[in-house]
Design a protein around this motif. Structure first.
Motif, PDB file in Angstrom:
ATOM      1  N   ALA A  20       0.717  -1.080  -0.123  1.00 19.87           N
ATOM      2  CA  ALA A  20       0.024   0.050  -0.259  1.00 19.87           C
ATOM      3  C   ALA A  20       0.750   1.451  -0.020  1.00 19.87           C
ATOM      4  CB  ALA A  20      -0.746  -0.059   1.260  1.00 19.87           C
ATOM      5  N   TYR A  21       1.879   1.204   0.843  1.00 21.69           N
ATOM      6  CA  TYR A  21       2.774   2.457   0.768  1.00 21.69           C
ATOM      7  C   TYR A  21       3.574   2.648  -0.638  1.00 21.69           C
ATOM      8  CZ  TYR A  21       6.447   5.743   1.825  1.00 21.69           C
ATOM      9  OH  TYR A  21       7.624   6.575   1.864  1.00 21.69           O
ATOM     10  N   CYS A  22       3.671   1.651  -1.280  1.00 14.87           N
ATOM     11  CA  CYS A  22       4.473   1.672  -2.615  1.00 14.87           C
ATOM     12  C   CYS A  22       3.533   2.050  -3.502  1.00 14.87           C
ATOM     13  CB  CYS A  22       5.009   0.027  -3.001  1.00 14.87           C
ATOM     14  SG  CYS A  22       6.556  -0.357  -1.912  1.00 14.87           S
ATOM     15  N   LEU A  23       2.227   1.745  -3.194  1.00 13.53           N
ATOM     16  CA  LEU A  23       1.479   2.497  -4.188  1.00 13.53           C
ATOM     17  C   LEU A  23       1.249   3.925  -4.062  1.00 13.53           C
ATOM     18  CD1 LEU A  23      -1.816   0.039  -4.257  1.00 13.53           C
ATOM     19  CD2 LEU A  23      -0.322   0.579  -6.154  1.00 13.53           C
ATOM     20  N   LEU A  24       1.173   4.347  -2.595  1.00 15.86           N
ATOM     21  CA  LEU A  24       1.352   5.608  -2.760  1.00 15.86           C
ATOM     22  C   LEU A  24       2.309   6.378  -3.107  1.00 15.86           C
ATOM     23  CD1 LEU A  24      -0.216   5.853   1.132  1.00 15.86           C
ATOM     24  CD2 LEU A  24      -1.241   6.427  -1.139  1.00 15.86           C
ATOM     25  N   ARG A  25       3.527   5.580  -3.123  1.00 15.16           N
ATOM     26  CA  ARG A  25       4.799   6.272  -3.661  1.00 15.16           C
ATOM     27  C   ARG A  25       4.744   6.500  -5.142  1.00 15.16           C
ATOM     28  NH1 ARG A  25       8.894   2.344  -2.693  1.00 15.16           N
ATOM     29  NH2 ARG A  25      10.243   3.376  -4.172  1.00 15.16           N
ATOM     30  N   MET A  26       3.811   5.762  -5.871  1.00 13.32           N
ATOM     31  CA  MET A  26       3.619   6.022  -7.154  1.00 13.32           C
ATOM     32  C   MET A  26       3.122   7.385  -7.707  1.00 13.32           C
ATOM     33  SD  MET A  26       2.245   2.080  -8.311  1.00 13.32           S
ATOM     34  CE  MET A  26       2.170   2.658 -10.219  1.00 13.32           C
ATOM     35  N   ARG A  27       2.648   8.012  -6.737  1.00 15.20           N
ATOM     36  CA  ARG A  27       2.124   9.397  -6.865  1.00 15.20           C
ATOM     37  C   ARG A  27       2.891  10.346  -6.752  1.00 15.20           C
ATOM     38  NH1 ARG A  27      -2.891  10.013  -3.334  1.00 15.20           N
ATOM     39  NH2 ARG A  27      -2.676  12.111  -4.283  1.00 15.20           N
ATOM     40  N   SER A  28       4.209  10.070  -6.223  1.00 16.34           N
ATOM     41  CA  SER A  28       5.382  11.132  -6.109  1.00 16.34           C
ATOM     42  C   SER A  28       5.713  11.687  -7.423  1.00 16.34           C
ATOM     43  CB  SER A  28       6.550  10.299  -5.558  1.00 16.34           C
ATOM     44  OG  SER A  28       7.600  11.121  -5.723  1.00 16.34           O
ATOM     45  N   PRO A  29       5.945  13.138  -6.979  1.00 18.80           N
ATOM     46  CA  PRO A  29       6.556  13.989  -8.056  1.00 18.80           C
ATOM     47  C   PRO A  29       7.852  13.694  -8.607  1.00 18.80           C
ATOM     48  CG  PRO A  29       6.315  15.281  -6.109  1.00 18.80           C
ATOM     49  CD  PRO A  29       5.766  13.875  -5.971  1.00 18.80           C
ATOM     50  N   VAL A  30       8.593  12.938  -7.548  1.00 16.83           N
ATOM     51  CA  VAL A  30      10.195  12.462  -7.795  1.00 16.83           C
ATOM     52  C   VAL A  30      10.125  11.141  -8.726  1.00 16.83           C
ATOM     53  CG1 VAL A  30      12.233  12.018  -6.870  1.00 16.83           C
ATOM     54  CG2 VAL A  30      10.646  13.502  -5.521  1.00 16.83           C
ATOM     55  N   ALA A  31      10.777  11.362  -9.708  1.00 12.17           N
ATOM     56  CA  ALA A  31      10.673  10.376 -10.798  1.00 12.17           C
ATOM     57  C   ALA A  31      11.312   9.129 -10.375  1.00 12.17           C
ATOM     58  CB  ALA A  31      11.482  10.860 -12.335  1.00 12.17           C
ATOM     59  N   ALA A  32      12.422   9.076  -9.499  1.00 14.12           N
ATOM     60  CA  ALA A  32      13.203   8.028  -9.022  1.00 14.12           C
ATOM     61  C   ALA A  32      12.228   7.383  -7.939  1.00 14.12           C
ATOM     62  CB  ALA A  32      14.296   8.500  -8.143  1.00 14.12           C
ATOM     63  N   GLN A  33      11.304   8.120  -7.512  1.00 12.13           N
ATOM     64  CA  GLN A  33      10.329   6.995  -6.326  1.00 12.13           C
ATOM     65  C   GLN A  33       9.609   6.536  -7.180  1.00 12.13           C
ATOM     66  OE1 GLN A  33      10.200   6.895  -3.226  1.00 12.13           O
ATOM     67  NE2 GLN A  33      12.171   8.072  -2.734  1.00 12.13           N
ATOM     68  N   ARG A  34       8.942   7.175  -8.476  1.00  9.25           N
ATOM     69  CA  ARG A  34       7.936   6.439  -9.172  1.00  9.25           C
ATOM     70  C   ARG A  34       8.478   5.416  -9.841  1.00  9.25           C
ATOM     71  NH1 ARG A  34       6.850  11.809 -10.832  1.00  9.25           N
ATOM     72  NH2 ARG A  34       7.797  11.223 -12.702  1.00  9.25           N
ATOM     73  N   GLU A  35       9.678   5.283 -10.366  1.00 10.36           N
ATOM     74  CA  GLU A  35      10.484   4.279 -11.014  1.00 10.36           C
ATOM     75  C   GLU A  35      10.319   2.919 -10.739  1.00 10.36           C
ATOM     76  OE1 GLU A  35      14.813   3.395 -12.326  1.00 10.36           O
ATOM     77  OE2 GLU A  35      14.138   5.452 -12.527  1.00 10.36           O
ATOM     78  N   SER A  36      10.360   2.577  -9.367  1.00 12.38           N
ATOM     79  CA  SER A  36      10.344   1.276  -8.789  1.00 12.38           C
ATOM     80  C   SER A  36       9.195   0.932  -7.904  1.00 12.38           C
ATOM     81  CB  SER A  36      11.822   0.800  -8.097  1.00 12.38           C
ATOM     82  OG  SER A  36      11.770   1.914  -7.135  1.00 12.38           O
ATOM     83  N   ALA A  37       8.642   1.842  -7.642  1.00 11.28           N
ATOM     84  CA  ALA A  37       7.044   1.863  -6.767  1.00 11.28           C
ATOM     85  C   ALA A  37       6.382   0.875  -7.236  1.00 11.28           C
ATOM     86  CB  ALA A  37       6.743   3.128  -6.502  1.00 11.28           C
ATOM     87  N   GLY A  38       5.965   0.844  -8.593  1.00 12.12           N
ATOM     88  CA  GLY A  38       5.057  -0.043  -8.919  1.00 12.12           C
ATOM     89  C   GLY A  38       5.319  -1.523  -8.836  1.00 12.12           C
ATOM     90  N   GLY A  39       6.750  -1.578  -9.023  1.00 10.21           N
ATOM     91  CA  GLY A  39       6.935  -3.386  -8.999  1.00 10.21           C
ATOM     92  C   GLY A  39       6.931  -3.699  -7.612  1.00 10.21           C
ATOM     93  N   GLU A  40       7.466  -2.591  -6.715  1.00  6.27           N
ATOM     94  CA  GLU A  40       7.421  -3.171  -5.356  1.00  6.27           C
ATOM     95  C   GLU A  40       6.175  -3.272  -4.736  1.00  6.27           C
ATOM     96  OE1 GLU A  40       9.869   0.237  -3.841  1.00  6.27           O
ATOM     97  OE2 GLU A  40      11.953  -0.741  -4.602  1.00  6.27           O
ATOM     98  N   ALA A  41       5.095  -2.490  -5.209  1.00  2.91           N
ATOM     99  CA  ALA A  41       3.797  -2.720  -4.844  1.00  2.91           C
ATOM    100  C   ALA A  41       3.371  -3.952  -5.125  1.00  2.91           C
ATOM    101  CB  ALA A  41       2.665  -1.598  -5.348  1.00  2.91           C
ATOM    102  N   LEU A  42       3.551  -4.470  -6.468  1.00  2.00           N
ATOM    103  CA  LEU A  42       3.376  -5.879  -6.839  1.00  2.00           C
ATOM    104  C   LEU A  42       3.926  -6.895  -5.975  1.00  2.00           C
ATOM    105  CD1 LEU A  42       2.056  -7.538  -8.829  1.00  2.00           C
ATOM    106  CD2 LEU A  42       4.188  -7.519 -10.158  1.00  2.00           C
ATOM    107  N   MET A  43       5.110  -6.650  -5.666  1.00  2.69           N
ATOM    108  CA  MET A  43       5.981  -7.771  -4.856  1.00  2.69           C
ATOM    109  C   MET A  43       5.317  -7.711  -3.362  1.00  2.69           C
ATOM    110  SD  MET A  43       8.364  -9.292  -6.307  1.00  2.69           S
ATOM    111  CE  MET A  43       9.358  -9.864  -5.080  1.00  2.69           C
ATOM    112  N   GLY A  44       4.847  -6.553  -3.021  1.00  2.00           N
ATOM    113  CA  GLY A  44       4.274  -6.547  -1.670  1.00  2.00           C
ATOM    114  C   GLY A  44       3.038  -7.209  -1.259  1.00  2.00           C
ATOM    115  N   PHE A  45       2.137  -7.075  -2.480  1.00  5.45           N
ATOM    116  CA  PHE A  45       0.903  -7.488  -2.463  1.00  5.45           C
ATOM    117  C   PHE A  45       1.075  -9.041  -2.892  1.00  5.45           C
ATOM    118  CE2 PHE A  45      -0.711  -3.050  -3.108  1.00  5.45           C
ATOM    119  CZ  PHE A  45      -1.463  -3.068  -1.917  1.00  5.45           C
TER     120      PHE A  45
END
Length: 186
Positions: A20-45
């Protein structure tokens, strides 16, 4: 997941919260945060679903095969991302570990349910070593470093809570611990 039900439910909660936190990181204005957040959210769930105690939910083999396909696709995505930045290699190892566990559960569910296997398969041992080292390295990165009196222009502006590198490191650390635990009881 095999083992005590309470430990399984705690891992489900930890991995779901991390996802869930990684999904929220996908909304970040920082490209480096968004870059891996989706894959990490998939891993977490994905890890949360896989950690549900076996006494509560034991899916049929085709669910595990579908799981292997989903994480196989995530592996291909992570391999594509590696060409731009080597730090994505960890994502490749993580998704491959998920494929390995899903295939193992689809192929030999009876052996895992009764723990009748003799010893630890070599790939499981290698993955345990990798994730054990990853957890130690990530944990060491969280140790605070004393501030230096080098002077300068004051303190940098505070990052938004979704853009804080140490929180992302804690999420990766918790997923590494969960992966280690899942491999250990596999």
């Amino acid at each position: 997941m095999h083992g005590p039900a309470l430990a399984g439910w705690l891992m489900v909660a930890l991995c779901a919260a991390t996802g869930a936190y990684c999904l929220l990181r996908m909304r970040s204005p920082v490209a480096a945060q968004r870059e891996s957040a989706g894959g990490e959210a998939l891993m977490g769930f994905g890890m949360a679903v896989m950690a549900v105690p076996a006494a509560v939910l034991w899916p049929p083999w085709w669910v595990w095969a579908g799981y292997a396909l989903v994480f196989g696709g995530a592996t291909l995505r992570a391999l594509w991302a590696v060409r731009g930045a080597a730090h994505h290699l960890h994502h490749v190892v993580g998704t491959l570990a998920m494929v390995y566990m899903a295939v193992a559960m689809a192929v030999t569910p009876a052996a895992h349910a009764g723990h009748t296997g003799a010893g630890v398969p070599m790939l499981t041992g290698v993955l345990l070593l990798y994730f054990g080292g990853y957890v130690l390295r990530s944990g060491a990165r969280l140790v605070p470093v004393p501030a230096t009196a080098a002077g300068g222009g004051g303190t940098p502006p505070a990052a938004a809570w979704g853009d804080r590198a140490e929180i992302a490191t804690v999420c990766r650390l918790s997923m590494g611990i969960a992966m280690f635990a899942m491999l250990l009881v596999m």
